[in-house]
Design an enzyme around this catalytic site. Structure first.
Site, short mmCIF file in Angstrom:
data_model
loop_
_atom_site.label_atom_id
_atom_site.label_comp_id
_atom_site.label_asym_id
_atom_site.label_seq_id
_atom_site.Cartn_x
_atom_site.Cartn_y
_atom_site.Cartn_z
NE ARG A 182 -1.41 0.01 8.74
CZ ARG A 182 -0.63 -1.03 8.46
NH1 ARG A 182 -0.49 -2.01 9.36
NH2 ARG A 182 -0.02 -1.12 7.30
CE LYS A 206 -4.06 -0.43 6.29
NZ LYS A 206 -3.82 0.54 5.19
CG HIS A 280 -1.08 7.46 9.81
ND1 HIS A 280 -1.24 6.10 9.92
CD2 HIS A 280 -0.55 7.68 8.58
CE1 HIS A 280 -0.84 5.52 8.81
NE2 HIS A 280 -0.40 6.44 7.98
NE ARG A 283 1.76 2.99 9.76
CZ ARG A 283 2.12 1.72 9.79
NH1 ARG A 283 2.44 1.15 10.95
NH2 ARG A 283 2.17 0.99 8.69
CG HIS A 306 4.59 -0.08 4.94
ND1 HIS A 306 5.60 0.85 4.99
CD2 HIS A 306 3.52 0.51 5.53
CE1 HIS A 306 5.16 1.95 5.59
NE2 HIS A 306 3.90 1.76 5.92
CE1 TYR A 315 6.69 7.38 7.16
CE2 TYR A 315 6.68 5.25 6.06
CZ TYR A 315 6.05 6.21 6.82
OH TYR A 315 4.77 5.99 7.25
#
Length: 335
Positions: A182, A206, A280, A283, A306, A315
């Site tokens: 990110r 995150k 992004h 990404r 994730h 994806y």
């Protein structure tokens, strides 16, 4: 329960928060600290979650109501049940909120009510019975392999002159595409997070979760050029350079995500026919090309950081064309 008639811009929600009853305002403050300090969420994520809860509590307490005054007889979450949550979402829907927005608000409400139940502010969790509207998740725009190659080739050509900014921008593009990190993760990298010998980078993602992501030879070369030629030049020209940041801005501070977005937009825009995108998008492109190359979902999930496999499954659309090609080659009734 008075219907709110104002739009929910950021300024409006600040006013609503200021007008909440003291008990509700204190609970919002406590929840905000929980999100930032205990869960370690980013400032942007905390702001979004808190804004959603301010919206909910403003609706619950009638802020503002038709008379512009707050009811003064309610405790912080009195009246917050599943029916109230549904009424709040219905009002948002009537005000033109999209299905995506409603789904996000539903998720925020469920997270908040579960926390409030654990804190003893609610006797039961009304959010557990709240069903979020299904959203249509559009497929992300990605570059083809040849388009990504053209972006990086053009970027490397600009870096040949050893201009510090050009060296930095090329290293940024190579690392974004090689790792799929990110933009916030990239800008947060320090010098000690990069192991050139092993060609891996340690990323803080995150929720404060750390992961190690590998990168290839082109990114390694770009990083070495930046560290040997580009970064020292920016440090020398800056009055107060950042001591540890991997990527620096023109004035020597840590590189800002807005600058990275500009770099990506300009680089991708130089390739005819390429979809306009920011960091992004790179990404998405990295994840797509990994899957097209045969990587399994679990590995891609780990590389991207994730929390759930469901996010990575977005994806899987890219594997359809590959599966069709395999089917055409292998199945006796394909043609």
């Amino acid at each position: 329960m008075a219907a709110r008639k104002t739009s929910e811009s950021r300024i409006d929600l600040r006013l609503v928060r200021a007008e909440l009853p003291p008990e509700a305002g204190a609970l919002v403050d406590q929840y905000e600290r929980h999100l930032g300090l205990e869960r370690g969420l980013s400032e942007h994520t905390v702001r979004a979650y808190v804004g959603d809860i301010v919206s909910l509590l403003g609706f619950l307490h009638g802020v503002p109501n038709e008379n512009g005054r707050n009811p003064d007889s309610r405790t912080a979450l009195q009246g917050l049940d599943t029916a109230a949550l549904r009424a709040w979402l219905a009002e948002l829907h009537a005000g033109g909120a999209s299905r995506t927005t409603l789904a996000r608000r539903s998720a925020a409400a469920r997270t908040f009510t579960a926390w409030a139940r654990r804190q003893g502010a609610l006797d039961s969790d009304p959010g557990a019975r709240l069903v979020a509207p299904r959203t249509h998740r559009p497929l992300p725009a990605v570059l083809r392999t040849d388009e990504a190659g053209s972006v990086l080739k053009a970027s490397s050509a600009g870096a040949v002159q050893l201009d510090p900014e050009a060296l930095r921008d090329h290293a940024v593009l190579e690392l974004l595409y090689a790792t799929g990190v990110r933009v916030s993760e990239l800008c947060g990298l320090d010098l000690g997070d990069v192991d050139l010998g092993s060609r891996v980078v340690r990323v803080l993602g995150k929720g404060g979760k750390e992961r190690v992501v590998p990168f290839g030879v082109p990114a390694d070369k770009a990083l070495r050029s930046w560290l040997d030629e580009g970064r020292p030049a920016l440090v020398e020209s800056a009055s107060k350079p950042h001591a540890t940041a991997l990527f620096l801005g023109i004035r020597g501070g840590r590189l800002d995500p807005r600058a990275v977005r500009r770099v990506v937009h300009e680089a991708v825009g130089s390739v005819p026919g390429a979809a306009d995108m920011g960091p992004h998008g790179l990404r998405h492109t990295a994840a797509t090309h990994l899957l097209e190359g045969g990587a399994d979902l679990r590995s891609v999930q780990e590389l991207l950081g994730h929390a759930t496999l469901a996010t990575t499954q977005l994806y899987t659309h890219v594997t359809v064309e590959r599966l069709k090609a395999i089917h055409d080659r292998a199945h006796p009734r394909a043609r």
